[in-house]
Write an enzyme that holds these catalytic residues in place. Sequence first.
Site, PDB file in Angstrom:
ATOM      1  N   LYS A  40       2.795   2.075   2.261  1.00  0.00           N
ATOM      2  CA  LYS A  40       2.718   2.615   3.622  1.00  0.00           C
ATOM      3  C   LYS A  40       3.783   1.908   4.457  1.00  0.00           C
ATOM      4  CE  LYS A  40      -1.946   4.058   4.964  1.00  0.00           C
ATOM      5  NZ  LYS A  40      -3.051   3.809   5.913  1.00  0.00           N
ATOM      6  N   LYS A  59       0.851  -1.211   0.000  1.00  0.00           N
ATOM      7  CA  LYS A  59       0.000   0.000   0.000  1.00  0.00           C
ATOM      8  C   LYS A  59       0.881   1.252   0.000  1.00  0.00           C
ATOM      9  CE  LYS A  59      -2.698  -1.009   3.742  1.00  0.00           C
ATOM     10  NZ  LYS A  59      -3.756  -0.786   4.753  1.00  0.00           N
TER      11      LYS A  59
HETATM   12  N1  C2G Z   1     -10.336   6.505   9.494  1.00  0.00           N
HETATM   13  C1  C2G Z   1     -11.346   7.402   9.837  1.00  0.00           C
HETATM   14  N2  C2G Z   1     -11.041   8.699  10.091  1.00  0.00           N
HETATM   15  C2  C2G Z   1      -9.751   9.132  10.034  1.00  0.00           C
HETATM   16  C3  C2G Z   1      -8.714   8.238   9.698  1.00  0.00           C
HETATM   17  C4  C2G Z   1      -9.033   6.907   9.436  1.00  0.00           C
HETATM   18  O1  C2G Z   1     -12.533   7.021   9.902  1.00  0.00           O
HETATM   19  N3  C2G Z   1      -9.490  10.445  10.296  1.00  0.00           N
HETATM   20  C5  C2G Z   1     -10.695   5.115   9.208  1.00  0.00           C
HETATM   21  C6  C2G Z   1     -10.363   4.696   7.779  1.00  0.00           C
HETATM   22  O2  C2G Z   1     -11.391   5.109   6.885  1.00  0.00           O
HETATM   23  C7  C2G Z   1     -10.292   3.176   7.916  1.00  0.00           C
HETATM   24  C8  C2G Z   1      -9.754   2.986   9.358  1.00  0.00           C
HETATM   25  O3  C2G Z   1      -9.951   4.243  10.037  1.00  0.00           O
HETATM   26  O4  C2G Z   1     -11.595   2.602   7.822  1.00  0.00           O
HETATM   27  C9  C2G Z   1      -8.290   2.614   9.395  1.00  0.00           C
HETATM   28  O5  C2G Z   1      -7.569   3.609   8.697  1.00  0.00           O
HETATM   29  P1  C2G Z   1      -6.124   3.202   8.089  1.00  0.00           P
HETATM   30  O6  C2G Z   1      -5.328   2.513   9.135  1.00  0.00           O
HETATM   31  O7  C2G Z   1      -5.576   4.396   7.377  1.00  0.00           O
HETATM   32  O8  C2G Z   1      -6.566   2.092   7.025  1.00  0.00           O
HETATM   33  P2  C2G Z   1      -6.189   2.015   5.467  1.00  0.00           P
HETATM   34  O9  C2G Z   1      -4.736   2.225   5.263  1.00  0.00           O
HETATM   35  O10 C2G Z   1      -7.161   2.873   4.764  1.00  0.00           O
HETATM   36  O11 C2G Z   1      -6.412   0.454   5.173  1.00  0.00           O
HETATM   37  O12 C2G Z   1      -8.095  -3.306   2.893  1.00  0.00           O
HETATM   38  C10 C2G Z   1      -8.355  -1.991   3.332  1.00  0.00           C
HETATM   39  C11 C2G Z   1      -7.122  -1.322   3.832  1.00  0.00           C
HETATM   40  O13 C2G Z   1      -6.360  -2.161   4.679  1.00  0.00           O
HETATM   41  C12 C2G Z   1      -7.529  -0.053   4.565  1.00  0.00           C
END
Ligand code: C2G
Length: 129
Positions: free
Chosen positions: A46, A44
């Site tokens: 990341k 990703k």
């Molecule tokens: N999130 C949120 N508000 C934020 C930041 C994050 O609601 N200000 C939510 C994201 O939308 C996600 C969850 O928190 O549902 C986890 O965020 P991340 O760790 O950034 O996840 P991500 O990298 O988007 O991974 O298969 C799907 C991926 O693994 C999603």
Amino acid sequence: MKKVITYGTYDLLHVGHINLLRRAKELGDYLIVALSTDEFNAGKHKEAYHSFEDRKIILEAIKYVDEVIPETSWEQKITDVLDNKVDVFVMGDDWKGSFDFLKDYCEVVYLPRTEGVSTTKIKSDLHNR
Ligand code: C2G
């Protein structure tokens, strides 16, 4: 028992993550978090500050979370939903529409993101202090 699943990296845990997990749990009785492994994160583009093992320990300490499983690929979601008998798939709405294929297997819910906070912003703010 109504089972809910959500996916993510959950690095540098913040209130946006907690708001998502709390609302996801409110949609059922049991919440599974599929946590991105360090290897999957590389895909990703990341790089989490905390290791998968540490992020897993942190998530397991949250009262809304009942189980943490590894997320190792984009293709595992249908299998996860079927194998865990999941009723509801939840993600923040930055992913809106991305996982609608799961509607054949479970309810799909995209929840509004929490504005003004993100792991990226935390890193950037700390770097610029
Ligand atoms: N999130 C949120 N508000 C934020 C930041 C994050 O609601 N200000 C939510 C994201 O939308 C996600 C969850 O928190 O549902 C986890 O965020 P991340 O760790 O950034 O996840 P991500 O990298 O988007 O991974 O298969 C799907 C991926 O693994 C999603």
